[in-house]
Enzyme design. Structure first.
Site, short mmCIF file in Angstrom:
data_model
loop_
_atom_site.label_atom_id
_atom_site.label_comp_id
_atom_site.label_asym_id
_atom_site.label_seq_id
_atom_site.Cartn_x
_atom_site.Cartn_y
_atom_site.Cartn_z
N ASP A 221 -29.28 133.87 40.46
CA ASP A 221 -28.07 133.29 39.88
C ASP A 221 -28.06 131.79 40.19
O ASP A 221 -29.12 131.21 40.41
CB ASP A 221 -26.84 134.05 40.41
CG ASP A 221 -25.69 134.00 39.42
OD1 ASP A 221 -25.33 132.90 38.98
OD2 ASP A 221 -25.14 135.07 39.07
N HIS A 244 -30.16 129.84 38.11
CA HIS A 244 -29.38 129.36 36.98
C HIS A 244 -29.01 127.89 37.11
O HIS A 244 -28.19 127.39 36.36
CB HIS A 244 -28.12 130.22 36.79
CG HIS A 244 -28.43 131.65 36.43
ND1 HIS A 244 -27.47 132.58 36.16
CD2 HIS A 244 -29.62 132.30 36.30
CE1 HIS A 244 -28.04 133.74 35.86
NE2 HIS A 244 -29.35 133.60 35.96
#
Ligand SMILES: *[C@@H]1O[C@H](CO)[C@@H](O)[C@H](O)[C@H]1NC(C)=O
Ligand SMILES: *[C@@H]1O[C@H](CO)[C@@H](O)[C@H](O)[C@H]1NC(C)=O
Ligand SMILES: *[C@@H]1O[C@H](CO)[C@@H](O)[C@H](O)[C@H]1NC(C)=O
Length: 395
Positions: A221, A244
């Site tokens: 993430d 991310h």
């Protein structure tokens, strides 16, 4: 003998080392093994760590809690600081702290290791193994599973230094800094697999004066996520990937919301990340804001969306009454950002039609897509561009 500058500085160094030795020598040391911790990776050492903390906390002098080499099994533990009698506690860790292999043991507790209302804490070294893989498998299989625990969380704490720490395979976030003032995090390694859900590297919220230096983060993430009420944040020499990217947001879920301001993100590298530098807000009414952000000296190596402002976030077109973000974004600079994008649109500023972005500055942004010209897309974004920008500025 000729006294050279070299000699003088060597002598100085020795003097400094001597005093450093003296000062660390005067620290009272609490070895977790003296409190019953077992370095065998099997015996539950939670109580021993908590007892060592309680003893250190009761000291009026500077203290050190020492964790020797070995693997220490720990369940969820909360280290409270509000009654501590000193403001200088060091936890020096030469060993590895291991979460229970059965994810259910800590999976519903929110945090594996939590520090709350602590003032003046240094954590130096140590490997934290969250053993998250089994929970990730459960989550991605669509079965019902616990949310998972953050590996290391700091709440309402001040004057924190974390250095040389390694965090592996957290169930949820690796680290959370929430409601804190003055935290310095440096020389860390944070890692989880690229397809592990919600394993953000560092999540910061409601905190001021946080500095993150020289840290390598690869997760499933956000490498770093920046939430509501964050101000005076400095990030420098961070490498991110997989993951991310570095993200301000998601913001703007609530009507009344603290803003984000004065954020510097300097000298970063993104390798194979989903995003690079992102600001993300819900397409909902809100009084939130983001202002005073500097993104400077970034290298993108195959980042999907190197530069992204997404104020249209509304998954499945649900929960977004009005469909325009109330979050006001202003004074955001992108300076010397270069490298490669894996999407043709390498720069996208999708600002709110209700609250257009203001004061965006693009300076020497050079992004390519498969050795071709990349594209820039702007909507509701106002600002200025300087220097050479490729793709050409859409402001
Ligand atoms: C912005 O934050 C930095 C630390 O990141 C701090 O040194 C500086 O004083 C802050 N600026 C303002 C105007 O508060
Ligand atoms: C960041 O890295 C650069 C280049 O390696 C170095 O010059 C600089 O001193 C580093 N900054 C910090 C705060 O470590
Ligand atoms: C932009 O980057 C490409 C690829 O790295 C490079 O060949 C080119 O010289 C750069 N252009 C400018 C203006 O810096």
């Amino acid at each position: 003998m000729l006294i050279t500058k070299k000699h003088v500085s060597l002598l100085l160094l020795l003097v400094i080392m001597f005093f450093f030795h003296l000062s660390s020598g005067t620290k009272i040391t609490y070895n977790v093994q003296s409190y019953g911790a077992k370095p065998d990776g099997k015996s539950d050492s939670t109580k021993a760590f908590l007892n060592a903390w309680a003893a250190a906390c009761a000291s009026t002098k500077s203290v050190m809690i020492y964790v020797p080499q070995g693997r220490y099994l720990l369940a969820s533990a909360a280290f409270w600081g509000q009654n501590c009698k000193n403001k200088d506690t060091t936890i020096k860790i030469d060993g590895t702290l291991v979460a229970p292999s059965d994810y259910k043991v800590i999976g519903n507790t929110g945090n594996w290791l939590k520090f709350e209302r602590v003032n003046g804490l240094t954590i130096s070294g140590g490997t934290f193994d969250g053993q998250g893989a089994a929970l990730w498998t459960c989550k991605t299989s669509g079965k019902s599973c616990p949310n998972g625990a953050t590996t290391l969380a700091f709440y309402n704490s001040n004057n924190i230094v974390i250095s040389g720490l390694t965090s592996l395979n957290s169930q949820m976030f690796h680290m959370v800094i929430d409601g804190c003032q003055n935290a310095k995090l440096q020389n860390m390694k944070i890692s989880a697999s690229a397809n592990s859900p919600n394993t953000d590297g560092i999540h910061i919220a409601a905190s001021t004066g946080v500095t993150i230096l020289k840290t390598v983060i690869g997760t499933g993430d956000d490498c770093i996520s920046i939430g509501l009420g964050t101000s005076n944040l400095w990030i420098e020499n961070v490498s991110c990937g997989p993951g991310h990217g570095i993200s301000i947001g998601s913001l703007g879920w609530s009507m009344q919301e603290a803003g984000v301001q004065n954020v510097t993100v300097k000298t970063t590298t993104f390798r194979g990340t989903q995003n690079g530098l992102r600001i993300k807000t819900w397409a909902r009414p809100s009084n939130g804001f983001v202002k005073g952000v500097l993104f400077q000296h970034s290298v993108m190596v195959n980042a999907r969306y190197p530069i992204l402002i997404d104020q249209e976030y509304c998954p499945d077109q649900k929960n977004c009454p009005g469909q325009a973000s109330g979050v006001k974004i202003s004074d955001v600079t992108y300076q010397d950002i270069h490298g490669t994008s894996t999407s043709q649109v390498a720069l996208k500023l999708a600002c709110s039609k209700a609250n257009p972005c203001q004061g965006i500055r693009l300076e020497d942004v050079n992004l390519t897509f498969k050795n071709q010209q990349a594209q820039a897309l702007c909507s509701n974004a106002a600002g200025t561009s300087y220097g050479v920008n490729k793709p050409e500025s859409c402001l």
